[in-house]
Design an enzyme around this catalytic site. Structure first.
Site, short mmCIF file in Angstrom:
data_model
loop_
_atom_site.label_atom_id
_atom_site.label_comp_id
_atom_site.label_asym_id
_atom_site.label_seq_id
_atom_site.Cartn_x
_atom_site.Cartn_y
_atom_site.Cartn_z
N SER A 151 21.62 -14.99 -15.19
CA SER A 151 20.63 -14.60 -16.19
C SER A 151 20.69 -13.10 -16.36
CB SER A 151 19.23 -15.01 -15.74
OG SER A 151 18.23 -14.45 -16.58
N TYR A 160 14.00 -12.05 -9.45
CA TYR A 160 14.91 -13.02 -10.05
C TYR A 160 16.13 -12.31 -10.64
CZ TYR A 160 16.60 -16.67 -13.22
OH TYR A 160 17.38 -17.58 -13.89
#
Length: 251
Positions: A151, A160
Site C-alpha cells: 500500500s 501500517y
C-alpha cells in the site's frame, strides 16, 4: 500448474482481495493453502462473518483444487515455520507464496502507541520476512514465486504505511538474494479496492479520481497475481507493480 501448491495468507472474507486471489489461482490449477485470523476481522468495522472460510474453501473445491486452511497468528514469530510444516503435511511442498495478510489500525505520528507500532511491524514485516525465509529454505522445485500486497498509505496511517514500506524492501531484496534458487519476488499495490471498508462517499470520490472511471475489484488484483505466478511471468522480478486503474498516474 496442476499439483502445484500456493500458500496465500490473509484469506478471511469472501469479499476480500485474498479470497479473489485464491479463487483465481484455484481456477488456474493451483492447490491452495490459506491462512486467516478471526480476531482481526472481529475488531474491524465489517466484523467477523461466520462460515466465510468454509465458503471460500467450497469455491476452491468447485474449481477442482485441493484446499487446506489454518488460523494463524502471524504476530507470533514461531508461526511461519509451523505454518509450512502443517501445509507441507496436508498438501505437499509450497511452490508459490502470496502475502496478502495485514495488520491495520489507523493512527498517526502523534497518537500511535509503541505497542501498536510494534504489532504492525511484527505482522506486516517480520512475519513476511520469516515466511519468505521458510519458503526459500523449503523449496523443492526448480522455480518458485513470491508476491506480496502493499500500500502507499502514509499520513494518518503511520504504522501500517511504514510497515508496508519495509515489506516492499524485504520482497525486493528477496528478488536478488533468492534468484539463484529460481525464485522471483514482486510487490503489487492494488490501489483502492472496496472490500467493505469504504463509505459510499469515498467510493464515489475515488472512482471519480481514477482514470479508469471505477474502483478496482479483487479480480483485478487476482489477474495480475495469476500472471506473476505463471510461467509467462517468470521474467518479472524485483518490481513494485501498481494495479490501480491509473490512479497513481493521475497525480
Amino acid at each position: 500448474m496442476t499439483g502445484r501448491v500456493a500458500l496465500v495468507t490473509g484469506v478471511g472474507r469472501e469479499v476480500g482481495i485474498a479470497a479473489g486471489i485464491v479463487e483465481r489461482l484455484a481456477a488456474d490449477g493451483w492447490d491452495i493453502a490459506m491462512t486467516y485470523w478471526s480476531p482481526f476481522d472481529r475488531r474491524m468495522p465489517w466484523g467477523e462473518r461466520p462460515n466465510s472460510v468454509e465458503a471460500i474453501e467450497a469455491i476452491v473445491r468447485e474449481r477442482g483444487a485441493r484446499v487446506f486452511s489454518v488460523e494463524a497468528d502471524l504476530a507470533d514469530p514461531d508461526t511461519p515455520a509451523q505454518l509450512f510444516e502443517v501445509t507441507t503435511a496436508a498438501l505437499g511442498p509450497v511452490d508459490a507464496l502470496v502475502l496478502a495478510h495485514a495488520e491495520d489500525i489507523e493512527s498517526g505520528i502523534l497518537d500511535t502507541t509503541v505497542e501498536n507500532f510494534d504489532l504492525h511491524f511484527a505482522v506486516n514485516t517480520r512475519a513476511s520476512w520469516l515466511l519468505i525465509r521458510e519458503f526459500a529454505d523449503r523449496l523443492t522445485a526448480s522455480t518458485g514465486r513470491i508476491v506480496a500486497l502493499t500500500s502507499d498509505h502514509t499520513s494518518f496511517n503511520l504504522p501500517y504505511g511504514a510497515s508496508k514500506g519495509a515489506l516492499d524492501r524485504v520482497v525486493i531484496a528477496a528478488a536478488t538474494e533468492l534468484a539463484s534458487r529460481g525464485i522471483t519476488a514482486n510487490v503489487v499495490n492494488p490501489g483502492p479496492i472496496d472490500t467493505g471498508w469504504m463509505s459510499p462517499e469515498l467510493v464515489e470520490k475515488l472512482a471519480a479520481q481514477t482514470p479508469a472511471g471505477r474502483l478496482g475489484a479483487p479480480g483485478d488484483t487476482a489477474a495480475l497475481v495469476s500472471f506473476l505466478l505463471s510461467e509467462d511471468g517468470g521474467w518479472i522480478s524485483g518490481q513494485l507493480l501498481k494495479s490501480d486503474g491509473g490512479l497513481s498516474a493521475a497525480y
